[in-house]
Design a protein around this motif. Structure first.
Motif, mmCIF file in Angstrom:
data_model
loop_
_atom_site.group_PDB
_atom_site.id
_atom_site.type_symbol
_atom_site.label_atom_id
_atom_site.label_comp_id
_atom_site.label_asym_id
_atom_site.label_seq_id
_atom_site.Cartn_x
_atom_site.Cartn_y
_atom_site.Cartn_z
ATOM 1 N N ARG A 1 42.800 41.888 35.272
ATOM 2 C CA ARG A 1 42.413 41.712 36.683
ATOM 3 C C ARG A 1 43.025 42.850 37.485
ATOM 4 O O ARG A 1 44.240 42.996 37.490
ATOM 5 N N GLN B 1 38.398 35.243 34.756
ATOM 6 C CA GLN B 1 37.643 36.410 35.190
ATOM 7 C C GLN B 1 36.158 36.061 35.285
ATOM 8 O O GLN B 1 35.297 36.799 34.813
ATOM 9 N N ASP C 1 36.583 44.530 43.493
ATOM 10 C CA ASP C 1 36.499 43.519 42.427
ATOM 11 C C ASP C 1 36.360 42.128 43.047
ATOM 12 O O ASP C 1 35.486 41.341 42.658
ATOM 13 N N ARG C 2 37.196 41.815 44.053
ATOM 14 C CA ARG C 2 37.129 40.490 44.684
ATOM 15 C C ARG C 2 35.809 40.323 45.438
ATOM 16 O O ARG C 2 35.203 39.253 45.419
#
Ligand code: TXA
Ligand code: MG
Length: 319
Positions: free
Chosen positions: A191, A222, A305-306
């Motif tokens: 992550r 994930q 990514d978030r």
């Protein structure tokens, strides 16, 4: 942002609650955690129940330092170096569970590994010291939702489950810890987070790579859809369309509807610290949120990514 100081009575009350198998809202430098005694099966089960978290998704175990972590996990030399370089701080190491590991098997969700990190926040450290043992704490939100960066966020979502809420102010980093697993010839980045791949590679002396498909089984958290507000997200938007709230970054066009700027000056640290609070605030304003592009560099990697997970098609969530 005033620096939170340990409040002795609150720390004592929180340690007593943990010992009694109850749950505590724990401030860390990343996001607030829903904390339980990591050695108590019933308490850890209560964390899964409160979050509505799938039982196959393991929890992060918080420790004071490497010595406390070594009671639970076997360190290879590279992982030891990473811990010494980045702890206390926002780096989580996935390590083999040690023989006779005192932790509840539930924290590992059936895996033979455990994810450990030493948080830097003074209240988290004060509680770890007072409690004297490892504390399991996933982010203090309902499973799949946006992580909390204020005590009020955690209490809004999980107040019924929380015996003691420690108020450590707004979280400094605002994004969950970087998670890695050291392999023989590389470091798998499970992550992305506040500590970047280049910093980790420099200390590890190994390349840092995105997880391979075999790693994915190891990181069921994930999931494609995660960190999601109720509203739909539209990424890389130049301006909002009618009915959309607007999450801006840097210089932004003037608009009519609800708008918040992650960082008017284009600072990625400020944007990371504001991300989840701004998503929560805009979520109450509109059914869709248009998000301006964030550069894919430095902390922008973790922010994007978030955002991608928040924008991903999601399974129906229980309300
Ligand atoms: O910054 C953080 O890491 C925050 C604060 C509270 O410390 N915690 C947090 O926990 O984000 P949580 O549970 O929301 O996310 C933990 C992630 C999940 O994606 C989970 O799948 C992964 O860690 N994880 C936990 N144990 C693991 C293991 N043994 N192997 C691989 N991944 C693991
Ligand atoms: Mg989480």
């Amino acid at each position: 942002m005033s620096a939170p100081r340990p409040q002795p009575d609150q720390i004592a009350a929180a340690a007593t609650a943990l010992t009694a198998g109850r749950l505590v809202a724990l401030p860390t430098e990343t996001v607030y955690g829903l904390a339980a005694d990591a050695a108590n099966d019933a308490a850890v089960a209560a964390v899964f129940a409160a979050k509505g978290r799938p039982s196959f998704n393991p929890l992060i175990v918080h420790v004071l330092d490497r010595a406390m972590a070594e009671r639970c996990a076997d360190f290879d030399p590279v992982s030891a170096r990473l811990a010494d370089a980045f702890w206390p701080g926002p780096l989580t190491l996935v390590l083999p569970r040690r023989a006779h590991c005192p932790l509840s098997l539930l924290v590992s969700a059936g895996l033979n590994t455990v994810a450990v990190r030493a948080p830097a926040h003074p209240l988290a450290r004060a509680l770890l010291q007072r409690f004297g043992g490892p504390i399991a704490a996933p982010s203090a939100n309902r499973s799949g939702h946006v992580s909390p960066t204020r005590l009020a966020h955690a209490l809004d979502e999980l107040g019924d489950a929380i015996a003691v809420g420690l108020d450590g102010g707004p979280c400094r980093a605002g994004l969950e810890s970087t998670i890695v697993a050291v392999r023989p010839d590389h470091v798998a980045l499970l992550r992305p987070g506040p500590i970047g791949a280049a910093e980790i590679a420099a200390v590890a002396g190994l390349p840092v790579r995105a997880p391979e498909s075999s790693d994915r089984v190891e990181a069921p958290g994930q999931l494609a859809s995660h960190y999601a507000p109720r509203a739909r997200l539209r990424l890389n938007a130049v301006r909002p369309e009618s009915g959309e709230a607007f999450l801006a970054f840097g210089p932004a066009p003037a608009t009519d509807g609800p708008v918040l700027n992650l960082s008017p000056g284009g600072d990625l640290r400020e944007a990371a610290a504001n991300l989840f609070a701004h998503l929560r605030a805009l979520d109450t304003e509109a059914a869709a949120i248009a998000v301006m592009p964030i550069p894919e560099e430095g902390l922008g990697v973790a922010i994007n990514d978030r955002l991608r997970r928040a924008a991903a098609p999601r399974p129906e969530q229980p309300s």
